[in-house]
Design a protein around this motif. Structure first.
Motif, PDB file in Angstrom:
ATOM      1  N   LYS A   6       0.932  -1.107   0.060  1.00  0.00           N
ATOM      2  CA  LYS A   6       0.165  -0.027  -0.096  1.00  0.00           C
ATOM      3  C   LYS A   6       0.783   1.335   0.099  1.00  0.00           C
ATOM      4  O   LYS A   6       1.993   1.296   0.522  1.00  0.00           O
ATOM      5  N   CYS A   7       0.434   2.391  -0.782  1.00  0.00           N
ATOM      6  CA  CYS A   7       0.986   3.733  -0.566  1.00  0.00           C
ATOM      7  C   CYS A   7       1.139   4.020   0.892  1.00  0.00           C
ATOM      8  O   CYS A   7       0.070   4.162   1.397  1.00  0.00           O
ATOM      9  N   PRO A   8       2.305   4.323   1.385  1.00  0.00           N
ATOM     10  CA  PRO A   8       2.339   4.932   2.684  1.00  0.00           C
ATOM     11  C   PRO A   8       1.817   6.473   2.760  1.00  0.00           C
ATOM     12  O   PRO A   8       1.469   6.728   3.851  1.00  0.00           O
ATOM     13  N   THR A   9       1.716   7.075   1.797  1.00  0.00           N
ATOM     14  CA  THR A   9       1.201   8.392   1.637  1.00  0.00           C
ATOM     15  C   THR A   9      -0.385   8.509   1.814  1.00  0.00           C
ATOM     16  O   THR A   9      -1.034   9.182   2.351  1.00  0.00           O
ATOM     17  N   CYS A  10      -1.111   8.109   0.664  1.00  0.00           N
ATOM     18  CA  CYS A  10      -2.372   8.090   0.505  1.00  0.00           C
ATOM     19  C   CYS A  10      -2.939   6.500   0.699  1.00  0.00           C
ATOM     20  O   CYS A  10      -4.452   6.709   0.575  1.00  0.00           O
ATOM     21  N   ASN A  11      -2.464   5.496   1.110  1.00  0.00           N
ATOM     22  CA  ASN A  11      -2.843   4.119   1.401  1.00  0.00           C
ATOM     23  C   ASN A  11      -3.546   3.619   0.388  1.00  0.00           C
ATOM     24  O   ASN A  11      -4.322   2.535   0.526  1.00  0.00           O
ATOM     25  N   SER A  12      -3.305   4.023  -0.994  1.00  0.00           N
ATOM     26  CA  SER A  12      -3.804   3.352  -2.122  1.00  0.00           C
ATOM     27  C   SER A  12      -3.211   2.045  -2.319  1.00  0.00           C
ATOM     28  O   SER A  12      -1.996   1.610  -2.121  1.00  0.00           O
ATOM     29  N   GLU A  13      -4.105   0.980  -2.794  1.00  0.00           N
ATOM     30  CA  GLU A  13      -3.782  -0.250  -2.950  1.00  0.00           C
ATOM     31  C   GLU A  13      -3.081  -0.524  -4.431  1.00  0.00           C
ATOM     32  O   GLU A  13      -2.920  -1.642  -4.824  1.00  0.00           O
ATOM     33  N   VAL A  23       5.888   2.565  -6.812  1.00  0.00           N
ATOM     34  CA  VAL A  23       5.198   3.838  -7.387  1.00  0.00           C
ATOM     35  C   VAL A  23       3.803   3.946  -7.049  1.00  0.00           C
ATOM     36  O   VAL A  23       2.918   2.988  -7.285  1.00  0.00           O
ATOM     37  N   CYS A  24       3.269   5.034  -6.519  1.00  0.00           N
ATOM     38  CA  CYS A  24       1.783   5.094  -6.661  1.00  0.00           C
ATOM     39  C   CYS A  24       1.106   5.888  -7.672  1.00  0.00           C
ATOM     40  O   CYS A  24       1.454   6.980  -7.622  1.00  0.00           O
ATOM     41  N   PRO A  25       0.407   5.326  -8.420  1.00  0.00           N
ATOM     42  CA  PRO A  25      -0.338   6.103  -9.603  1.00  0.00           C
ATOM     43  C   PRO A  25      -1.029   7.151  -9.078  1.00  0.00           C
ATOM     44  O   PRO A  25      -1.765   7.854  -9.881  1.00  0.00           O
ATOM     45  N   GLU A  26      -1.687   6.842  -7.719  1.00  0.00           N
ATOM     46  CA  GLU A  26      -2.813   7.885  -7.276  1.00  0.00           C
ATOM     47  C   GLU A  26      -2.284   9.269  -6.873  1.00  0.00           C
ATOM     48  O   GLU A  26      -2.912  10.251  -7.170  1.00  0.00           O
ATOM     49  N   CYS A  27      -1.181   9.204  -6.315  1.00  0.00           N
ATOM     50  CA  CYS A  27      -0.706  10.342  -5.684  1.00  0.00           C
ATOM     51  C   CYS A  27       0.766  10.506  -6.126  1.00  0.00           C
ATOM     52  O   CYS A  27       1.405  11.789  -5.822  1.00  0.00           O
ATOM     53  N   GLY A  28       1.296   9.674  -6.990  1.00  0.00           N
ATOM     54  CA  GLY A  28       2.665  10.145  -7.540  1.00  0.00           C
ATOM     55  C   GLY A  28       3.894   9.585  -6.664  1.00  0.00           C
ATOM     56  O   GLY A  28       4.747   9.769  -6.801  1.00  0.00           O
ATOM     57  N   HIS A  29       3.558   9.160  -5.181  1.00  0.00           N
ATOM     58  CA  HIS A  29       4.759   8.748  -4.298  1.00  0.00           C
ATOM     59  C   HIS A  29       5.511   7.897  -4.765  1.00  0.00           C
ATOM     60  O   HIS A  29       4.936   6.853  -5.260  1.00  0.00           O
ATOM     61  N   GLU A  30       6.749   7.883  -4.626  1.00  0.00           N
ATOM     62  CA  GLU A  30       7.675   6.931  -4.852  1.00  0.00           C
ATOM     63  C   GLU A  30       8.459   6.452  -3.798  1.00  0.00           C
ATOM     64  O   GLU A  30       8.976   7.393  -2.851  1.00  0.00           O
TER      65      GLU A  30
HETATM   66 ZN   LIG Z   1      -0.251   7.282  -2.834  1.00  0.00          ZN
END
Ligand SMILES: [Zn+2]
Length: 116
Positions: A6-13, A23-30
């Motif tokens: 899960k993305c540690p920033t926005c918790n996207s799966e 890489v998180c496609p929802e918030c761009g966090h890497e």
């Molecule tokens: Zn994210």
């Protein structure tokens, strides 16, 4: 565990792995994935004695078996109490630095001691 991070920033799966990075496609966090996680785990595991108890700087330990000292005829007898140990990084496994009465400064392996 390639698609469950899960993305540690926005918790996207929907995070995906790109080489060493996640890489998180929802918030761009890497962020970095497995390699760092393993290193962190090793560090968190800490230095443990023969019984699996966590050791810390300043602890006293007891040597559980006779240990021959490299390059000398001296032997650290099993049962020897060692005060005020200092933990150190050691690639050869000697992860405890200490001073033993009558012998001097030396390094021990944590697997051969137990917490006093
Ligand atoms: Zn994210």
């Amino acid at each position: 565990m390639t698609d469950t991070m899960k993305c540690p920033t926005c918790n996207s799966e929907h995070a995906y792995q790109d080489r060493d990075l996640w890489v998180c496609p929802e918030c761009g966090h890497e962020w970095s994935g497995a390699a760092d996680a393993v290193a962190d785990t090793a560090q968190a595991a800490g230095v443990r004695d023969a019984n699996g108890n966590l050791l810390a700087d300043g602890d006293s330990v007891i040597v559980i078996k006779d240990l021959k000292i490299k390059g000398s005829s001296s032997v650290v007898k099993g049962g020897t109490k060692v005060r005020n140990i200092r933990l150190q990084d050691a690639s050869d496994g000697h992860d405890i630095a200490c001073k033993i009465d009558g012998i001097g400064a030396m390094n021990l392996k944590s697997e051969f001691v137990r917490k006093a």
